[in-house]
Scaffold this active site. Structure first.
Site, PDB file in Angstrom:
ATOM      1  CD  GLU A   1      53.311  34.581  51.682  1.00  0.00           C
ATOM      2  OE1 GLU A   1      54.184  34.597  52.386  1.00  0.00           O
ATOM      3  OE2 GLU A   1      53.141  35.278  50.638  1.00  0.00           O
TER       4      GLU A   1
ATOM      5  CG  ASP B   1      58.619  32.862  43.229  1.00  0.00           C
ATOM      6  OD1 ASP B   1      57.688  32.026  43.560  1.00  0.00           O
ATOM      7  OD2 ASP B   1      58.666  33.887  43.777  1.00  0.00           O
TER       8      ASP B   1
ATOM      9  CD  GLU C   1      57.752  43.922  43.699  1.00  0.00           C
ATOM     10  OE1 GLU C   1      58.696  43.267  43.695  1.00  0.00           O
ATOM     11  OE2 GLU C   1      56.639  43.197  44.414  1.00  0.00           O
TER      12      GLU C   1
ATOM     13  CB  THR D   1      61.015  29.842  49.649  1.00  0.00           C
ATOM     14  OG1 THR D   1      61.218  30.841  48.754  1.00  0.00           O
ATOM     15  CG2 THR D   1      59.606  29.901  50.493  1.00  0.00           C
TER      16      THR D   1
ATOM     17  CD  GLU E   1      62.892  37.569  46.398  1.00  0.00           C
ATOM     18  OE1 GLU E   1      63.082  38.695  46.717  1.00  0.00           O
ATOM     19  OE2 GLU E   1      61.969  36.863  46.871  1.00  0.00           O
TER      20      GLU E   1
HETATM   21  C1  DMJ Z   1      59.096  35.759  50.746  1.00  0.00           C
HETATM   22  O1  DMJ Z   1      58.179  35.760  51.362  1.00  0.00           O
HETATM   23  C2  DMJ Z   1      59.624  34.329  50.080  1.00  0.00           C
HETATM   24  O2  DMJ Z   1      60.820  34.490  49.576  1.00  0.00           O
HETATM   25  C3  DMJ Z   1      58.577  34.067  48.966  1.00  0.00           C
HETATM   26  O3  DMJ Z   1      59.130  32.960  48.396  1.00  0.00           O
HETATM   27  C4  DMJ Z   1      58.770  35.117  47.930  1.00  0.00           C
HETATM   28  N1  DMJ Z   1      58.584  36.470  48.440  1.00  0.00           N
HETATM   29  C5  DMJ Z   1      58.817  36.726  49.455  1.00  0.00           C
HETATM   30  C6  DMJ Z   1      60.215  37.781  49.419  1.00  0.00           C
HETATM   31  O4  DMJ Z   1      60.101  38.425  48.262  1.00  0.00           O
END
Ligand code: DMJ
Length: 602
Positions: free
Chosen positions: A154, A295, A388, A515, A409
């Protein structure tokens, strides 16, 4: 209909071994831009899916005018400022706003996470003055020398990614740039500082990182060696950017080492599981899929391949993609299967998986991306958000996974697919999302995560990705001529100059979003790598000259090499710049430094 889906995917699971896995050769460019869908149509549901696709396309028959889109952009801006101002007024300097109690809390660290994550969104929305104010506020207030256990993943995607992106956008924001930008600058130094704090996590026997690191003391001796797949494979974009901008290869090297180690652990049928022991290399959770825990590993192989023009990363992804299509895809849904046997372990769609159609569209696999998007959009329409977890055979939410924490997403995929197809279905999804969030999640103090989509109960949390990603992608969806789309060819996407004598043409190759939706500029990486290469050549000349000079003055131990350098800094230690740190010095100036060395020694 539900029973028939179950029996269909079980039949498909039985048939799976009969699917011909054709060896396909793709040239690098060809693979990036052509369709590489490997499965035939045999497993797709005929009647009901076709009807659904027809119905959704019919809904998309509505065309949005430029005037409407402009009005929607204004509504998205209002949404942003309602949340952003409330964070500043009630929560800063905490990491996150608590939108029900109107106060703040630290969550992923203690570094004003929401402000770092939201910084580049300010510029995306055109607010240069606030971007500049916050950029300097963060420099004055954020300190990474803190005794906090932080998630390596994170911190990288939100903090390092956010700062890198803001650094690269600083020129476009009209900020005063220090000489040497984009290869140096205060936000880049902050990003490097944060990333350096993560490096101890990579000092493992396998090179795969621990999941958590203490920013002051390094990895705790009691830290678990078990981490998720995405926690190992989601660094190459930020770390290669850092390395190529600063000239310090350490970051890219550790990210690549982790990727190669992970690649070697794939099963005989070409899949990876969900959690791995990074010391013993044993898979602890053996479910293979494209959602939570995995992912962004796949996302970074594709985006890393594009940003770095890297065939190794692309080939890794293509091999995974073949296995994913063969074993996990049913009727354009993606299920979870056992990584060794390929048998279905969880017939569930997770909201995090909704990035996949966008990623597939980057590879040119449009047909399949569109069909998968339609499946996911049907779930959105059923609940006014994406739960979710969604049980595909039951067509309903899964117990304790009914929430929607305002994730981006599906909107992200809509943005890519609208760019690729021009189909207004994707704008319709954007408008649905805007209206749902306004209706369900808005509070006097911001926007709250939805605890349960069935009764719209709320949670006292607004994750930083709501401002960093959800709103950014929503805005970009409705602004097709934004400079982040254009690569210098459309709208106001004029190229920008940087570097020595304006030799870097920035923004020319489009942007790659990490991401967490932080845009990175591949042109800047290329530009700074060139300068680094020049600098290395110059350093080698200087080292040779000084060694030659020393040898001629006093006999030395010839075999002694330089002491191995630790990649991590000790607590409180600051990185000292190398003697020749100016990345964009004109060659004539370097000659004069060379001259200086001579004159000092003589
Ligand atoms: C974000 O922090 C990023 O996209 C991560 O890769 C997945 N989860 C969250 C958003 O849903």
């Amino acid at each position: 209909m539900r029973t028939s889906f179950t029996s269909r995917f079980l039949t498909a699971a039985q048939q799976r071994q009969e699917v011909i896995r054709a060896p396909v050769f793709h040239s690098f460019i060809g693979a990036l831009f052509s369709s590489v869908s490997l499965r035939g149509l045999s497993m797709r549901a005929p009647g009901c899916v076709a009807l659904l696709v027809w119905l959704l396309n019919d809904a998309a028959a509505r065309q949005f005018t430029e005037e409407e889109m402009s009005g929607i952009r204004q509504r998205i801006k209002s949404m942003f400022y309602h949340a952003y101002n409330s964070y500043l007024d009630n929560a800063f300097p905490y990491d996150e706003l608590r939108p029900l109690t109107c106060d703040g809390q630290d969550t992923w660290g203690s570094f004003s996470l929401t402000l770092i994550d939201a910084l580049d969104t300010l510029l995306v929305l055109g607010n240069r003055t606030e971007f500049e104010r916050v950029a300097s506020l963060l420099q004055d207030t954020v300190d990474f020398d803190i005794d906090v256990n932080a998630s390596v993943f994170e911190t990288n995607i939100r903090v390092v990614g956010g700062l890198l992106s803001a650094h690269l956008l600083a020129g476009r924001a009209g900020m005063e740039l220090e000489s040497g930008w984009p290869c140096s600058g205060p936000l880049l130094r902050m990003a490097e500082d944060a990333a350096r704090k993560l490096l101890p996590a990579f000092q493992t026997p396998t090179g795969m990182p621990y999941g958590t690191v203490n920013l002051l003391h390094g990895v705790s001796p009691t830290e678990t060696p078990v981490t998720c797949t995405a926690g190992v494979g989601t660094f190459i974009l930020e770390f290669a950017t850092l390395s190529r901008l600063t000239g310090d290869a350490t970051f890219e090297n550790v990210a690549r080492r982790a990727l190669r180690a992970l690649w070697k652990t794939r099963s005989d049928i070409g899949l990876v599981g969900n959690h791995i022991d990074i010391v013993s290399k044993k898979w602890v959770a053996q479910d293979a899929g494209i959602g939570a825990g995995v992912d962004s590993y796949f996302e970074y192989l594709v985006k890393g391949a594009i940003m770095l023009q890297d065939e190794e990363l692309l080939n890794m992804f293509l091999e995974y993609d073949r296995a994913i299509q063969n074993y996990t895809r049913f009727d354009d849904w993606y299920l979870w299967v056992h990584m060794h046997k390929g048998t279905v372990s969880m017939p569930v769609f997770q909201s995090l998986e909704a990035f996949w159609p966008g990623l597939q569209s980057l590879l040119g696999n449009l047909d399949s991306a569109v069909r998968t998007f339609q499946n996911y959009y049907s779930v959105w329409r059923q609940f006014g958000g994406l739960p979710e977890f969604y049980s595909i055979p039951q067509g309903y939410t899964v117990d304790k996974r009914e929430g929607y924490p305002l994730r981006p997403e599906l909107i992200e995929s809509a943005m890519y697919l609208f760019r690729a197809t021009g189909d207004h279905t994707y704008l319709q999804l954007g408008l649905d999302a805007l209206e749902s969030i306004e209706r369900i999640a808005k509070t006097p103090c911001g926007y709250a995560s939805v605890k349960d989509l069935r009764d719209h109960q709320l949670d006292n949390r607004m994750e930083s990705f709501f401002l960093a990603e959800t709103i950014k992608y929503l805005y970009l969806l409705f602004d097709p001529t934004h400079f982040l789309h254009g690569g210098g060819t459309e709208g106001d996407g004029s190229w920008e100059e940087g570097g020595e004598g304006g030799q870097c043409v920035l923004g020319a190759g489009g942007f790659i979003f990490n991401t967490e939706a932080h845009p990175l500029d591949p042109a800047a990486l290329y530009c700074c790598s060139r300068h680094t290469q020049d600098r290395r050549e110059l350093r080698d000349i200087l080292i040779n000259l000084s060694q030659h000079d020393r040898q001629s003055k006093q006999p030395t131990k010839e075999t002694e090499g330089p002491a191995p350098e630790s990649i991590a800094l000790k607590p409180g230690e600051k990185k000292t710049p190398p003697p020749l740190s100016c990345p964009v010095q004109p060659f004539s100036a370097r000659l004069s430094i060379l001259g200086q060395v001579f004159s000092d020694n003589t």
